[in-house]
Design a protein around this motif. Sequence first.
Motif, PDB file in Angstrom:
ATOM      1  N   UNK A   1       0.810  -1.234   0.000  1.00  0.00           N
ATOM      2  CA  UNK A   1       0.000   0.000   0.000  1.00  0.00           C
ATOM      3  C   UNK A   1       0.836   1.273   0.000  1.00  0.00           C
ATOM      4  N   UNK A   2       2.064   1.174   0.461  1.00  0.00           N
ATOM      5  CA  UNK A   2       2.911   2.366   0.560  1.00  0.00           C
ATOM      6  C   UNK A   2       3.270   2.945  -0.800  1.00  0.00           C
ATOM      7  N   UNK A   3       3.026   2.212  -1.864  1.00  0.00           N
ATOM      8  CA  UNK A   3       3.411   2.674  -3.198  1.00  0.00           C
ATOM      9  C   UNK A   3       2.406   3.638  -3.815  1.00  0.00           C
ATOM     10  N   UNK A   4       1.192   3.744  -3.241  1.00  0.00           N
ATOM     11  CA  UNK A   4       0.096   4.393  -3.949  1.00  0.00           C
ATOM     12  C   UNK A   4      -0.353   5.711  -3.323  1.00  0.00           C
ATOM     13  N   UNK A   5      -0.650   6.647  -4.220  1.00  0.00           N
ATOM     14  CA  UNK A   5      -1.287   7.910  -3.858  1.00  0.00           C
ATOM     15  C   UNK A   5      -2.800   7.808  -4.051  1.00  0.00           C
TER      16      UNK A   5
END
Length: 326
Positions: A120-124
Motif C-alpha cells: 500500500x505504501x506505493x500508492x497515492x
Amino acid sequence: MAAEITVKTLGVTGGHTYSYTIAAPNYGRGTYLLLHGFPSASYDWRHIIEDLTAEGYGIVAPDLLGYGNTSKPTAVEEYAQEDISCHVAEILEHEGISGVVGVGHDWGAGLLSSMWYYHPQLFESLVFMATPYSPVSPNPIDLSAINTRTEKAFGYPIYGYWTFFNQTDAASIIERHHDSFTTLLYPEDPAIWKTIVCPIGKLRAWLEADKETTRASYISDEEWDTHSKIMLNGGYTGPLNWYKAAMAGLNKSPTLDTARQAITKRTIFISGENDAIGRPEIAQQTADEGRNSGLLPNVETFVVPGSSHWMQVEKSKEVLAILKNL
C-alpha cells in the motif's frame, strides 16, 4: 514539457524478466502505474501513454507476466497474484518510484487489488477500470456463485467463458482461430459478448466453427496486426494462467489481515457503458457496499458513455480526463 519514453527490462524475484515502458515526470507532476488486462500487453495503454507523457506526466507500464516481452512461464503456480504484485513492486522500487496513481484494467485491476494489500505504501490513489476492487480474501473465487447471481440479474452469466479458459486445450484453440477470437474480442457490436462470450460453452463453439464478426471501427489495420503479433508470438498459455490460478485458489491469503483490505486512499471505478462483463451496475454496487462497510470510504464511480470494455482504446480522451483529475 513532454516526458521521454523508454523501454527497460528488469530481472525480478523468481528468475523472471519484466519489460516495461517508463517515462519520468516533468515539473513535479505525478506518475501513473498502468496495469493491462487480458489479452494484450503494455500496448493496451498506447493512447493513454502518448497523452500523459505529452503533458509531462510520468508513467510505468509493464508487460505483465505471460505477455509481450516479459517472461512467460507455463506453470499455473507462477501466476499467483501475491507473487506478481511483488514483481511490479520491485520495478517501482528499482526505479525509486512511490506515490503513484495505480491504474488497472481487467486483470490489471485484479492485480491492483493485490498490490494495495501487499504494497500500500506505493500508492497515492487507485483506479479500477472494467473490474472493481476485489479485496484479498482467505477463500478462492466462487465462480459458480458469481455466474448464478449474474445470470439471475442480467440474463447471462458474466464469467461463463472462464469455464473454457480453464480447459487444457483452450490456448491452442484460440491460437488456431486467432482472427475469430480477435474479432470477438473487439466487435463492432459489444452486445455479442452477452450471447457468445459470456454463456458457458458458446465461446468454444464459436472458435471451433471459426466464425467472425465485424471488427470494431476504433481498431485500425495496424493496431490489429500489432495486437495479433504480440499475442501469437507469446501464445495464450501464460495469459490463460491468470484465470486458472484464480480458479485454483492461488490468490487467496490464509493469513488475512482485514485491516489492510480497506483502501484509505482516493479510489476511482471506471466502467464502460456497454461493457457486458464489467457492467457499471456491478461497479456501482461494489462502491455502495464499500462506502457502507468502510472498505472504500473514498470511492467514486464514473461511466464512460458509448464505451465497451476497452475504454482506454475506444474512448481514451474521456478516460484521460478522469485520470488527470487524480
